[in-house]
Design a protein around this motif. Structure first.
Motif, PDB file in Angstrom:
ATOM      1  N   ALA A   1      30.690 -18.083   9.547  1.00 25.64           N
ATOM      2  CA  ALA A   1      29.983 -17.537  10.713  1.00 25.64           C
ATOM      3  C   ALA A   1      28.672 -18.271  10.968  1.00 25.64           C
ATOM      4  CB  ALA A   1      29.729 -16.046  10.519  1.00 25.64           C
ATOM      5  N   VAL A   2      28.090 -18.857   9.910  1.00 23.33           N
ATOM      6  CA  VAL A   2      26.867 -19.657  10.055  1.00 23.33           C
ATOM      7  C   VAL A   2      27.120 -20.984   9.353  1.00 23.33           C
ATOM      8  CG1 VAL A   2      24.416 -19.845   9.441  1.00 23.33           C
ATOM      9  CG2 VAL A   2      25.344 -17.645  10.179  1.00 23.33           C
ATOM     10  N   ARG A   3      26.900 -22.102  10.076  1.00 21.65           N
ATOM     11  CA  ARG A   3      27.287 -23.407   9.544  1.00 21.65           C
ATOM     12  C   ARG A   3      26.150 -24.411   9.597  1.00 21.65           C
ATOM     13  NH1 ARG A   3      31.496 -25.304  13.019  1.00 21.65           N
ATOM     14  NH2 ARG A   3      30.971 -23.744  14.571  1.00 21.65           N
ATOM     15  N   GLY A   4      25.427 -24.476   8.497  1.00 20.21           N
ATOM     16  CA  GLY A   4      24.418 -25.533   8.361  1.00 20.21           C
ATOM     17  C   GLY A   4      23.192 -25.364   9.234  1.00 20.21           C
ATOM     18  N   VAL A   5      22.619 -24.181   9.204  1.00 13.70           N
ATOM     19  CA  VAL A   5      21.464 -23.892  10.061  1.00 13.70           C
ATOM     20  C   VAL A   5      20.142 -24.257   9.373  1.00 13.70           C
ATOM     21  CG1 VAL A   5      20.141 -21.886  10.825  1.00 13.70           C
ATOM     22  CG2 VAL A   5      22.507 -22.157  11.561  1.00 13.70           C
ATOM     23  N   ASN A   6      19.252 -24.882  10.135  1.00 17.74           N
ATOM     24  CA  ASN A   6      17.888 -25.199   9.669  1.00 17.74           C
ATOM     25  C   ASN A   6      16.881 -24.502  10.570  1.00 17.74           C
ATOM     26  OD1 ASN A   6      18.640 -27.266   7.681  1.00 17.74           O
ATOM     27  ND2 ASN A   6      19.309 -28.384   9.496  1.00 17.74           N
ATOM     28  N   LEU A   7      15.960 -23.796   9.952  1.00 18.04           N
ATOM     29  CA  LEU A   7      14.963 -23.061  10.752  1.00 18.04           C
ATOM     30  C   LEU A   7      13.623 -23.085  10.032  1.00 18.04           C
ATOM     31  CD1 LEU A   7      15.387 -19.582  12.402  1.00 18.04           C
ATOM     32  CD2 LEU A   7      13.674 -19.841  10.616  1.00 18.04           C
ATOM     33  N   ALA A   8      12.555 -23.271  10.814  1.00 16.91           N
ATOM     34  CA  ALA A   8      11.208 -23.175  10.239  1.00 16.91           C
ATOM     35  C   ALA A   8      10.408 -22.197  11.082  1.00 16.91           C
ATOM     36  CB  ALA A   8      10.535 -24.538  10.236  1.00 16.91           C
ATOM     37  N   LEU A   9       9.894 -21.193  10.419  1.00 18.73           N
ATOM     38  CA  LEU A   9       9.155 -20.151  11.145  1.00 18.73           C
ATOM     39  C   LEU A   9       7.676 -20.260  10.820  1.00 18.73           C
ATOM     40  CD1 LEU A   9      10.263 -16.519  11.605  1.00 18.73           C
ATOM     41  CD2 LEU A   9       8.029 -16.938  10.600  1.00 18.73           C
TER      42      LEU A   9
ATOM     43  N   ALA B   1      27.777 -15.312  18.136  1.00 15.98           N
ATOM     44  CA  ALA B   1      27.287 -16.655  17.795  1.00 15.98           C
ATOM     45  C   ALA B   1      26.932 -16.766  16.316  1.00 15.98           C
ATOM     46  CB  ALA B   1      26.068 -17.003  18.643  1.00 15.98           C
ATOM     47  N   GLY B   2      26.611 -15.617  15.696  1.00 16.73           N
ATOM     48  CA  GLY B   2      26.261 -15.630  14.275  1.00 16.73           C
ATOM     49  C   GLY B   2      24.828 -15.215  14.011  1.00 16.73           C
ATOM     50  N   LYS B   3      24.164 -14.691  15.023  1.00 16.18           N
ATOM     51  CA  LYS B   3      22.740 -14.357  14.910  1.00 16.18           C
ATOM     52  C   LYS B   3      22.482 -13.250  13.880  1.00 16.18           C
ATOM     53  CE  LYS B   3      22.442 -13.196  19.280  1.00 16.18           C
ATOM     54  NZ  LYS B   3      23.887 -13.219  19.560  1.00 16.18           N
TER      55      LYS B   3
ATOM     56  N   ASP C   1      25.107 -21.333  18.804  1.00  9.64           N
ATOM     57  CA  ASP C   1      26.429 -21.296  19.425  1.00  9.64           C
ATOM     58  C   ASP C   1      27.466 -21.469  18.325  1.00  9.64           C
ATOM     59  OD1 ASP C   1      28.550 -21.359  21.135  1.00  9.64           O
ATOM     60  OD2 ASP C   1      28.113 -23.345  21.957  1.00  9.64           O
ATOM     61  N   THR C   2      28.391 -20.538  18.255  1.00  9.90           N
ATOM     62  CA  THR C   2      29.445 -20.540  17.231  1.00  9.90           C
ATOM     63  C   THR C   2      28.975 -21.067  15.867  1.00  9.90           C
ATOM     64  OG1 THR C   2      30.295 -22.603  18.197  1.00  9.90           O
ATOM     65  CG2 THR C   2      31.456 -20.584  18.755  1.00  9.90           C
ATOM     66  N   GLY C   3      27.966 -20.395  15.350  1.00  7.83           N
ATOM     67  CA  GLY C   3      27.544 -20.636  13.972  1.00  7.83           C
ATOM     68  C   GLY C   3      26.547 -21.758  13.764  1.00  7.83           C
ATOM     69  N   GLU C   4      26.222 -22.488  14.845  1.00  7.22           N
ATOM     70  CA  GLU C   4      25.292 -23.612  14.673  1.00  7.22           C
ATOM     71  C   GLU C   4      24.139 -23.522  15.661  1.00  7.22           C
ATOM     72  OE1 GLU C   4      27.198 -27.506  14.540  1.00  7.22           O
ATOM     73  OE2 GLU C   4      29.071 -26.479  14.129  1.00  7.22           O
ATOM     74  N   PHE C   5      23.014 -24.120  15.282  1.00 10.38           N
ATOM     75  CA  PHE C   5      21.911 -24.269  16.239  1.00 10.38           C
ATOM     76  C   PHE C   5      22.202 -25.512  17.067  1.00 10.38           C
ATOM     77  CE2 PHE C   5      18.410 -22.018  13.535  1.00 10.38           C
ATOM     78  CZ  PHE C   5      18.988 -20.800  13.855  1.00 10.38           C
TER      79      PHE C   5
END
Ligand code: ATP
Length: 239
Positions: free
Chosen positions: A20-28, A42-44, A212-216
């Motif tokens: 459901a989540v594929r290789g997401v990178n996030l910096a907050l 989308a996987g949110k 979108d579908t598990g990816e940013f």
């Protein structure tokens, strides 16, 4: 971003064989509202639940510079990492006040802390003060969302993870709730806001990721995303 309050790197989350989540990178960034927008499915929610430790995940995640995978739920609470779930898991047959007090459960013996937190929540949400004796299930949708946020604030969070606070609310109420979310940001609370309502989210956020579908698939300053033709066409009703 090395000084990010929360950083996620190559995060994967799967339900059995379904990724459901594929290789997401996030910096907050600290003191910012970071939003993740995207369509249904989308996987949110999955990403948020994984970050909050409710689902197993793989990848690297750091909060306040420390490995999130080593933190227990108690560690997270202590460090002000707080999830407001989508289901608005309130106790409907309990009064507003008791729901709020549960938000300070781990520090319930510290009377001064509880009193302080409660005063601060009532200051921000005067409606909750007026309705403190009312059963949570009799609140309006907007009031319930405010109670869900208010309960999270009882733990005096540093990072608030908000899952679809606009869900099921009329547009004017959405604006009101998100205005208050911005107020929290202005008081120094960092926020990760997951929203299907892209327009409302981009309106209040500082930085945005499009899922979108598990990816940013896109990211940038919220204002830039709001005027990006690709975002407008797909998520803002064609602009
Ligand atoms: P929404 O805005 O509708 O809440 P979302 O972006 O939050 O959507 P998720 O709820 O994270 O999306 O779902 C992502 C994908 O994972 C969907 O395809 C969904 O069907 C699937 N999924 C979610 N929960 C489970 C589960 N418990 N078991 C199996 N698959 C699931």
């Amino acid at each position: 971003m090395n000084d990010a309050l929360l950083s996620l790197e190559a995060i994967h989350v799967a339900y059995g064989k379904v990724e459901a989540v594929r290789g997401v990178n996030l910096a907050l960034g600290e003191g910012q509202i970071t939003t993740v927008i995207g369509a249904n499915g989308a996987g949110k929610t999955t990403l948020l639940s994984a970050a909050a430790g409710l689902l197993p995940w793989s990848g690297r995640a750091r909060y306040q510079g420390e490995d999130l995978s080593r933190m227990t739920v108690e560690d997270r609470v202590e460090r002000g990492f707080c999830l407001v779930p989508e289901q608005r898991a309130l106790f409907g047959d309990m009064p507003v006040l008791d729901n709020l007090l549960l938000g300070a459960f781990v520090r319930r013996r510290d009377k001064a802390y509880v009193k302080n937190s409660l005063e601060s929540v009532f200051e921000q949400f005067p409606r909750l003060a007026e309705r403190q004796a009312q059963l949570a299930q009799t609140l309006s949708g907007g009031e319930r969302q405010m109670l869900a946020i208010g309960r999270a604030l009882m733990s005096q969070p540093r990072l608030l993870l908000l899952d679809e606070p606009s869900l099921g609310l009329a547009p004017t109420i959405v604006r009101d709730v998100l205005k208050r979310v911005r107020g929290l940001r202005d008081q120094g609370v960092s926020i990760l806001l997951v929203e299907q309502n892209a327009r409302a989210a981009l309106d209040v956020a500082d930085y945005a990721y499009v899922m979108d579908t598990g990816e940013f698939v896109l990211e940038g300053k919220a204002a830039d995303m709001a005027s990006d033709p690709r975002v407008m066409a797909t998520y803002l009703g064609g602009g």
